[in-house]
Design a protein around this motif. Sequence first.
Motif, PDB file in Angstrom:
ATOM      1  N   UNK A  89      50.305  48.122 -26.347  1.00 33.66           N
ATOM      2  CA  UNK A  89      50.845  49.240 -27.126  1.00 33.66           C
ATOM      3  C   UNK A  89      51.721  48.766 -28.297  1.00 33.66           C
ATOM      4  N   UNK A  90      52.313  47.564 -28.164  1.00 35.88           N
ATOM      5  CA  UNK A  90      53.150  47.007 -29.231  1.00 35.88           C
ATOM      6  C   UNK A  90      52.338  46.255 -30.283  1.00 35.88           C
ATOM      7  N   UNK A  91      51.018  46.130 -30.065  1.00 37.03           N
ATOM      8  CA  UNK A  91      50.152  45.481 -31.045  1.00 37.03           C
ATOM      9  C   UNK A  91      49.831  44.028 -30.760  1.00 37.03           C
ATOM     10  N   UNK A  92      50.316  43.470 -29.653  1.00 31.88           N
ATOM     11  CA  UNK A  92      50.003  42.083 -29.286  1.00 31.88           C
ATOM     12  C   UNK A  92      48.553  42.009 -28.809  1.00 31.88           C
ATOM     13  N   UNK A  93      47.806  41.014 -29.285  1.00 33.83           N
ATOM     14  CA  UNK A  93      46.396  40.869 -28.931  1.00 33.83           C
ATOM     15  C   UNK A  93      46.185  39.600 -28.103  1.00 33.83           C
ATOM     16  N   UNK A  94      45.459  39.740 -26.993  1.00 35.50           N
ATOM     17  CA  UNK A  94      45.052  38.606 -26.157  1.00 35.50           C
ATOM     18  C   UNK A  94      43.540  38.663 -25.995  1.00 35.50           C
ATOM     19  N   UNK A  95      42.914  37.505 -26.052  1.00 36.97           N
ATOM     20  CA  UNK A  95      41.474  37.405 -25.847  1.00 36.97           C
ATOM     21  C   UNK A  95      41.186  36.848 -24.461  1.00 36.97           C
ATOM     22  N   UNK A  96      40.059  37.250 -23.908  1.00 36.81           N
ATOM     23  CA  UNK A  96      39.637  36.739 -22.615  1.00 36.81           C
ATOM     24  C   UNK A  96      38.132  36.766 -22.504  1.00 36.81           C
ATOM     25  N   UNK A  97      37.645  36.047 -21.514  1.00 36.92           N
ATOM     26  CA  UNK A  97      36.193  35.998 -21.315  1.00 36.92           C
ATOM     27  C   UNK A  97      35.857  35.904 -19.836  1.00 36.92           C
ATOM     28  N   UNK A  98      34.654  36.348 -19.516  1.00 41.12           N
ATOM     29  CA  UNK A  98      34.034  36.125 -18.213  1.00 41.12           C
ATOM     30  C   UNK A  98      32.784  35.295 -18.511  1.00 41.12           C
ATOM     31  N   UNK A  99      32.529  34.282 -17.717  1.00 40.72           N
ATOM     32  CA  UNK A  99      31.255  33.568 -17.773  1.00 40.72           C
ATOM     33  C   UNK A  99      30.541  33.913 -16.470  1.00 40.72           C
ATOM     34  N   UNK A 100      29.439  34.646 -16.598  1.00 36.78           N
ATOM     35  CA  UNK A 100      28.718  35.131 -15.420  1.00 36.78           C
ATOM     36  C   UNK A 100      28.000  33.987 -14.714  1.00 36.78           C
ATOM     37  N   UNK A 101      28.199  33.920 -13.385  1.00 38.81           N
ATOM     38  CA  UNK A 101      27.577  32.896 -12.552  1.00 38.81           C
ATOM     39  C   UNK A 101      26.391  33.458 -11.776  1.00 38.81           C
ATOM     40  N   UNK A 102      26.564  34.680 -11.275  1.00 36.78           N
ATOM     41  CA  UNK A 102      25.533  35.303 -10.447  1.00 36.78           C
ATOM     42  C   UNK A 102      25.577  36.814 -10.658  1.00 36.78           C
ATOM     43  N   UNK A 103      24.399  37.412 -10.766  1.00 34.97           N
ATOM     44  CA  UNK A 103      24.299  38.857 -10.959  1.00 34.97           C
ATOM     45  C   UNK A 103      23.187  39.369 -10.052  1.00 34.97           C
ATOM     46  N   UNK A 104      23.546  40.279  -9.162  1.00 31.98           N
ATOM     47  CA  UNK A 104      22.560  40.949  -8.317  1.00 31.98           C
ATOM     48  C   UNK A 104      22.844  42.445  -8.418  1.00 31.98           C
ATOM     49  N   UNK A 105      22.216  43.086  -9.401  1.00 31.51           N
ATOM     50  CA  UNK A 105      22.457  44.513  -9.628  1.00 31.51           C
ATOM     51  C   UNK A 105      21.898  45.319  -8.458  1.00 31.51           C
ATOM     52  N   UNK A 106      22.615  46.315  -7.979  1.00 35.26           N
ATOM     53  CA  UNK A 106      23.955  46.749  -8.346  1.00 35.26           C
ATOM     54  C   UNK A 106      25.012  46.305  -7.327  1.00 35.26           C
ATOM     55  N   UNK A 107      24.750  45.183  -6.623  1.00 29.18           N
ATOM     56  CA  UNK A 107      25.667  44.880  -5.522  1.00 29.18           C
ATOM     57  C   UNK A 107      26.596  43.697  -5.707  1.00 29.18           C
ATOM     58  N   UNK A 108      26.351  42.829  -6.681  1.00 30.04           N
ATOM     59  CA  UNK A 108      27.168  41.612  -6.746  1.00 30.04           C
ATOM     60  C   UNK A 108      27.286  41.080  -8.167  1.00 30.04           C
ATOM     61  N   UNK A 109      28.508  40.659  -8.495  1.00 29.56           N
ATOM     62  CA  UNK A 109      28.792  39.936  -9.741  1.00 29.56           C
ATOM     63  C   UNK A 109      29.709  38.773  -9.393  1.00 29.56           C
ATOM     64  N   UNK A 110      29.388  37.593  -9.869  1.00 31.90           N
ATOM     65  CA  UNK A 110      30.268  36.438  -9.737  1.00 31.90           C
ATOM     66  C   UNK A 110      30.513  35.941 -11.155  1.00 31.90           C
ATOM     67  N   UNK A 111      31.799  35.823 -11.519  1.00 33.44           N
ATOM     68  CA  UNK A 111      32.127  35.380 -12.871  1.00 33.44           C
ATOM     69  C   UNK A 111      33.409  34.562 -12.877  1.00 33.44           C
ATOM     70  N   UNK A 112      33.480  33.657 -13.845  1.00 30.93           N
ATOM     71  CA  UNK A 112      34.686  32.870 -14.054  1.00 30.93           C
ATOM     72  C   UNK A 112      35.431  33.499 -15.215  1.00 30.93           C
ATOM     73  N   UNK A 113      36.691  33.826 -14.974  1.00 33.40           N
ATOM     74  CA  UNK A 113      37.524  34.528 -15.947  1.00 33.40           C
ATOM     75  C   UNK A 113      38.516  33.542 -16.545  1.00 33.40           C
TER      76      UNK A 113
END
Length: 171
Positions: free
Chosen positions: A65-89
């Motif tokens: 709300x004060x205007x500070x910006x932070x960036x982040x990422x997920x690198x997906x390791x495993x995806x089994x729609x619609x039951x599972x997501x594994x990611x490195x944050x």
Amino acid sequence: MANNHATENELMITRVFDAPRELVFKAWTEPERLAQWWGPKGYELQVSKLDLRPGGIFLGSQRSPEGHVMWGKFVYQEIQAPEKLVFIQSFSDEEGNTIRAPFSGTWPLEVINHLTLTESEGKTTLTLRGGPFNATEEERATFENMRPHVQQGFVGTFDQLDAFLEQNLNR
């Protein structure tokens, strides 16, 4: 010494949402949906990229709300729609390069998250477990010391997910 696995005392959060699993999964994997609920209360998420495949990345920025910006990422390791997501944050710069957290020089560079979704009678149980990945002892200790704050942050974020799902069910 590096550890390629989550800590023995990994973080685990379980929450039940009054929404079908398919919708909860889409809330995590579609940029226009994720932007409406992910992050701390009052922060605005801008999704720069979401490439949903093993090895693909989510890259986004959060503006306080004060205007500070932070960036982040997920690198997906495993995806089994619609039951599972594994990611490195990780925290990142605008290009997606991993950087140190702005609040700690010893926060783990990588945190692995295992997200599972199960559905029963139209309700979805979300289980998130994870912890430091490729972390030093010092980084694991920092994560452990901040565990109550991380859990509190996820409670707030999941409150926003709950509100998002409720709005989307009534449309």
